[in-house]
Design a protein around this motif. Structure first.
Motif, mmCIF file in Angstrom:
data_model
loop_
_atom_site.group_PDB
_atom_site.id
_atom_site.type_symbol
_atom_site.label_atom_id
_atom_site.label_comp_id
_atom_site.label_asym_id
_atom_site.label_seq_id
_atom_site.Cartn_x
_atom_site.Cartn_y
_atom_site.Cartn_z
ATOM 1 N N GLU A 83 -59.363 137.176 -59.415
ATOM 2 C CA GLU A 83 -59.381 138.598 -59.774
ATOM 3 C C GLU A 83 -60.744 139.077 -60.254
ATOM 4 O OE1 GLU A 83 -56.784 140.909 -59.773
ATOM 5 O OE2 GLU A 83 -55.781 139.414 -58.513
ATOM 6 N N HIS B 252 -62.067 142.215 -58.375
ATOM 7 C CA HIS B 252 -61.155 143.321 -58.634
ATOM 8 C C HIS B 252 -61.392 143.894 -60.032
ATOM 9 C CE1 HIS B 252 -57.494 145.713 -58.668
ATOM 10 N NE2 HIS B 252 -57.278 145.239 -59.882
ATOM 11 N N GLU B 253 -61.510 143.047 -61.023
ATOM 12 C CA GLU B 253 -61.720 143.518 -62.389
ATOM 13 C C GLU B 253 -63.103 144.134 -62.563
ATOM 14 O OE1 GLU B 253 -59.465 143.860 -64.696
ATOM 15 O OE2 GLU B 253 -57.992 143.020 -63.316
ATOM 16 N N HIS C 177 -62.873 147.656 -61.006
ATOM 17 C CA HIS C 177 -61.610 148.324 -61.313
ATOM 18 C C HIS C 177 -61.791 149.802 -61.672
ATOM 19 C CE1 HIS C 177 -57.343 148.091 -62.541
ATOM 20 N NE2 HIS C 177 -57.695 149.109 -63.295
#
Length: 71
Positions: free
Chosen positions: A53, A56-57, A60
């Motif tokens: 992740e 993605h983080e 975000h």
């Protein structure tokens, strides 16, 4: 007394940039924009190139700012 001339002085025209010099930079810009768009808009789930992740983080908030749904 100083005399004021009403005649405008001709401005120097800028030199045109040849397309051969612009094209590599334009192609680089397009590739960079597509890569950034992929990471902000699609780097998650099934089409993920990076495991986990982390990406993605990292993107975000930018994802929400640009209107991409992510959850």
């Amino acid at each position: 007394m100083a005399s004021i001339s009403a005649l405008p002085t001709p401005a120097a025209a800028p030199a045109p940039i040849p397309l051969r010099q612009i094209l590599p930079w334009a192609a680089f810009g397009v590739v960079l924009a597509v890569v950034l768009l992929y990471f902000v808009g699609a780097e998650q789930g099934v089409v993920s190139l990076v495991a986990g992740e982390t990406v993605h983080e990292f993107v975000h908030d930018g994802r929400h700012l640009l209107g991409f749904p992510c959850h």
